[in-house]
Design a protein around this motif. Structure first.
Motif, short mmCIF file in Angstrom:
data_model
loop_
_atom_site.label_atom_id
_atom_site.label_comp_id
_atom_site.label_asym_id
_atom_site.label_seq_id
_atom_site.Cartn_x
_atom_site.Cartn_y
_atom_site.Cartn_z
N SER A 15 0.83 -1.21 0.00
CA SER A 15 0.00 0.00 0.00
C SER A 15 0.86 1.25 0.00
O SER A 15 0.54 2.23 -0.68
CB SER A 15 -0.93 0.00 1.21
OG SER A 15 -0.20 0.11 2.43
N GLN A 16 1.96 1.22 0.74
CA GLN A 16 2.79 2.42 0.83
C GLN A 16 3.64 2.61 -0.42
O GLN A 16 3.89 3.75 -0.84
CB GLN A 16 3.66 2.36 2.08
CG GLN A 16 2.83 2.40 3.36
CD GLN A 16 3.67 2.51 4.61
OE1 GLN A 16 4.53 3.38 4.72
NE2 GLN A 16 3.43 1.64 5.57
N ASP A 65 1.19 4.05 -2.86
CA ASP A 65 0.90 5.44 -2.51
C ASP A 65 2.04 6.35 -2.95
O ASP A 65 1.80 7.43 -3.53
CB ASP A 65 0.69 5.55 -1.00
CG ASP A 65 0.22 6.92 -0.57
OD1 ASP A 65 -0.80 7.39 -1.09
OD2 ASP A 65 0.88 7.53 0.29
N ARG A 85 1.36 9.07 -6.01
CA ARG A 85 1.54 10.50 -5.73
C ARG A 85 2.57 11.12 -6.67
O ARG A 85 2.56 12.33 -6.90
CB ARG A 85 1.99 10.71 -4.28
CG ARG A 85 0.90 10.45 -3.25
CD ARG A 85 1.47 10.55 -1.85
NE ARG A 85 0.48 10.18 -0.86
CZ ARG A 85 -0.39 11.01 -0.31
NH1 ARG A 85 -0.40 12.27 -0.68
NH2 ARG A 85 -1.25 10.59 0.60
N ALA A 98 -1.07 2.30 4.34
CA ALA A 98 -1.30 3.65 3.82
C ALA A 98 -2.68 4.17 4.16
O ALA A 98 -2.90 5.38 4.21
CB ALA A 98 -1.09 3.66 2.30
N LEU A 112 -7.84 2.48 -1.41
CA LEU A 112 -6.55 2.91 -1.96
C LEU A 112 -6.72 3.50 -3.36
O LEU A 112 -6.16 4.54 -3.69
CB LEU A 112 -5.58 1.73 -2.02
CG LEU A 112 -4.85 1.37 -0.73
CD1 LEU A 112 -4.07 0.08 -0.92
CD2 LEU A 112 -3.92 2.49 -0.28
N ALA A 167 -6.11 7.50 -4.59
CA ALA A 167 -5.19 7.84 -5.69
C ALA A 167 -5.91 8.63 -6.77
O ALA A 167 -5.38 9.61 -7.29
CB ALA A 167 -4.59 6.56 -6.27
N THR A 174 -6.46 12.10 -5.66
CA THR A 174 -5.22 12.88 -5.53
C THR A 174 -4.74 13.38 -6.87
O THR A 174 -4.34 14.54 -7.01
CB THR A 174 -4.12 12.02 -4.87
OG1 THR A 174 -4.56 11.61 -3.57
CG2 THR A 174 -2.82 12.79 -4.74
#
Length: 742
Positions: A372-373, A376, A380, A403, A417, A421, A424
């Motif tokens: 997940s991280q 992320d 990003r 995340a 998730l 995204a 974002t």
């Protein structure tokens, strides 16, 4: 300058006092006090003349002596305003833009005033002014590598506009956007923020009423810093934009006529979005595009009346057959806004320093703590178009290393998730998701297969050997495979990436990674599992390891960068990063990769590599003229009928080695095989035998060899496994033999 005239000893603002006292008491050969004025109780001005060092060739009209006014405020929270009082002072880069053209306001510093204030002195201030004037005179104030100056001075109210707002303008079609005030939070933080949308949402979406409509204009390329003062009404803005090739009032007469029959539009106010391409030198290439927004104080109906296209009767426009050209927009006041683009993929990548392909299609399996991280981080950065696959639910213990936050508990891991995204990064969908177990997809099987077929990278972050093996061997897809996972302790990170042509597949990289653990003493505890574990539920598998979030975050940062770097290369890669938890240093080990050698033996396929075969041949040469041998280390994949041979152990000390006979002993062999299993967490073990033939003999099996294979097959039958033998002969030749009793 305005205000009452005072003598310097009557000044009360400390910096004004210091400057006036310095100019009066210190005999400066290049600066002289002219007068002091008090504008209000906490605003005071010091006027003085400075002499400027001028060269023989001047790029700008700077005089040998310039009169300067320094305006100081009592709160001392912003730079002293520095004004050049000469009428006709040239418009040059690094001027602050005011409502009025004169006096010019000098922009002296490129650092925050909080930093300047720490070391500010009156003498340093005067010297900075003289330096500014001298460099401007020579045309050297704006460095070649410095970003282009803004055409207008910034304002605090923000307008968020779509990243592709001006795409249609390039083709000659203006974009119209509908603008709504942003929701106001508990502290009112978003009160000054508005959002622009491409079309009017349906009734009740959003709840805020329509207050503005924005329309776009794009100018011709302009030399940076050409605007002289801030326009206060539509007529002044029209005058400015003429030099950029924009007939603002004429174009508005055309556009507003299309809205006159819509009462909702007529009652709104207007935002003019203007894109101004900038060049470093007049006639040069466009280096950047500055976007500005001007909101009308009047409604669209009132603005249309002010530019002469209709009369208003009870706020309803009545169209004039011919426009009244005497009305020029001078009654339509403007308020400046600061437009900021929503975060699109390209801008996100630029802010992260990411270059190369951004739209690479990636299907990621396993979106737990690390996955997940990593996702992320990369999302990003505008990197990748993703399909997220994971069948797990987000449970209360997950936020410690994930995340997602606690408000996602009870949902799937991948749905929130993907949503975050997509919220974002504006524009095309960043991520889709599938709630599915890749080993048992059920109703999602067809969707998964579509995802596999339409992806470029198949990324496994599940930390599951069965999943990694399945993705490597069983999924039909042209995608390049990669695997990213943490060691059981969380202290090490592993990245395995296939080459572009998939000659070095993921399962082969996995096997060579295991071998690296056996060969490198520093890695022999790599797969040790931390003893402390925490139970979070009643089921047998409801346990989780104790791994600090800071380690996961550190490895996620390394992994996301490492993955991008590896995918940018066509070759395969195998890397381990290790964190020393005592001092938080990170070491990187690049593992060697060797070409795979494979052979089909009946229903089974043997996978080895050139490193292993060379090790066997080297040992044979060292032992000539005697025969030698040992055991094969590897693993069986009975599901796919594959035998992976990873390493060999040499003859135990009690073996018999003769020129024409080899009998393997067993001293310390069991302990060595146990060590192999321990280091690799059971991934590798005994898979067969090997021996060499004497000089002049190839790898063909003798009668004795055939009997040995049969005996080995009988032994292996108790485990339901085939018997494997490797024979090394002269001229670097080798042969594999498989024996079975069933």
């Amino acid at each position: 300058m305005p205000g009452e005239s005072v003598v310097d000893v009557e000044l009360t603002v400390s910096k004004a006092q210091e400057l006036a006292r310095t100019l009066r008491l210190i005999d400066l050969p290049y600066a002289r006090l002219a007068e002091c004025r008090r504008i209000s109780a906490d605003i005071e001005t010091v006027v003085f003349d400075v002499d400027v060092q001028l060269g023989q060739h001047l790029a700008n009209d700077i005089r040998r002596t310039e009169r300067i006014a320094a305006v100081f405020r009592g709160e001392d929270t912003y730079y002293p305003e520095t004004l050049a009082l000469r009428h006709g002072f040239p418009h040059v880069p690094h001027l602050n833009i005011h409502r009025e053209q004169y006096p010019r306001s000098l922009c002296l510093y490129d650092r925050p005033y909080s930093e300047i204030r720490l070391h500010w002195t009156a003498l340093a201030y005067v010297e900075r002014i003289r330096e500014w004037l001298a460099l401007t005179a020579r045309g050297e104030l704006h460095a070649e590598d410095q970003p282009l100056e803004q055409l207008l001075f910034g304002v605090p109210s923000y307008l968020v506009i779509p990243a592709d707002t001006f795409d249609d303008v390039d083709s000659g079609r203006p974009t119209h956007l509908f603008v709504y005030p942003g929701p106001i939070g508990e502290e009112g933080i978003r009160a000054e923020l508005c959002f622009a949308y491409r079309s009017v949402p349906g009734v009740g979406e959003p709840a805020s009423p329509l207050k503005f409509i924005a329309t776009t204009f794009r100018g011709a390329p302009q030399y940076h810093g050409i605007m002289h003062w801030q326009p206060g009404n539509l007529k002044e803005l029209h005058t400015f934009l003429q030099s950029a090739g924009i007939d603002l009032v004429g174009e508005l007469r055309i556009r507003l006529r299309a809205w006159e029959r819509d009462p909702r539009m007529v009652a709104t106010k207007l935002i003019l979005l203007v894109a101004l391409p900038k060049t470093r030198v007049s006639g040069g290439d466009v280096e950047s595009v500055e976007t500005w927004a001007f909101a009308t104080v009047s409604t669209v109906g009132e603005t249309g009346h002010d530019i002469g296209i209709w009369d208003l009767h009870h706020a309803v426009p009545g169209t004039l057959l011919e426009a009244d050209l005497s009305k020029d927009g001078s009654e339509t006041g403007l308020v400046m806004l600061n437009p900021v683009y929503a975060l699109g993929r390209e801008r996100a990548a630029r802010l992260n320093g990411v270059e190369g392909r951004l739209d690479r299609k990636i299907t990621a399996v396993g979106l737990g703590a690390l996955g997940s991280q990593v996702f992320d981080n990369l999302a990003r950065a505008g990197y990748g178009t993703w399909t997220l696959v994971d069948g797990d639910m987000f449970l209360p213990h997950n936020p410690t290393r994930h995340a997602l936050h606690g408000d996602a508990v009870g949902f799937s891991k991948v749905g929130p998730l993907a949503y975050l995204a997509n919220e974002t990064i504006e524009g095309k969908i960043v991520s889709k998701h599938l709630v599915a177990d890749v080993l048992d997809p059920g109703e999602a099987a067809d969707q998964l297969q579509e995802a596999y077929a339409d992806t470029e990278i198949l990324l496994d972050m599940s930390a599951s050997v069965p999943v990694a093996r399945y993705l490597a061997r069983d999924v039909e897809s042209p995608a390049r495979r990669a695997s990213l996972y943490l060691s059981p302790s969380g202290e090490d990170l592993v990245l395995l990436v296939e080459d572009q042509d998939r000659r070095m597949q993921l399962d082969a990289l996995e096997m060579q990674y295991y071998r690296a653990l056996l060969l490198d003493p520093a890695l022999q505890h790599h797969l040790n599992r931390a003893e402390a574990r925490v139970r979070y539920g009643l089921a047998c598998r409801d346990v989780t390891a104790i791994i600090p979030q800071d380690l996961v975050a550190l490895h996620a940062a390394i992994g996301s960068r490492g993955l991008r770097t590896a995918l940018a290369s066509a070759g395969a890669t195998s890397t381990i990063w290790r964190v020393n938890t005592s001092d938080l240093t990170v070491s990187k080990t690049q593992l060697p990769i060797h070409p795979v050698v494979e052979q089909q033996l009946g229903d089974w396929r043997v996978y080895a590599d050139t490193w292993l075969l060379e090790k066997v041949m080297t040992r044979r040469r060292e032992k000539l003229p005697r025969e030698t041998g040992g055991v094969l280390i590897g693993t069986f994949d009975t599901q796919r009928q594959i035998i992976y041979v990873v390493d060999v152990l040499f003859s135990p000390p009690d073996s018999d080695e003769w020129p024409t006979v080899y009998v393997r002993g067993c001293q310390d062999l069991a302990a060595e095989i146990a060590r192999v299993k321990t280091i690799t967490a059971g991934a590798l073990g005994y898979v067969g035998e090997w021996h060499s033939h004497p000089p002049g003999h190839g790898p063909g099996a003798s009668t004795t060899d055939e009997e040995a294979i049969a005996m080995l097959a009988a032994e292996m039958a108790y485990e339901g496994l085939p018997a494997l033998m490797l024979i090394a002969g002269h001229n670097q030749e080798h042969a594999w033999y498989l024996g079975r009793t069933l």
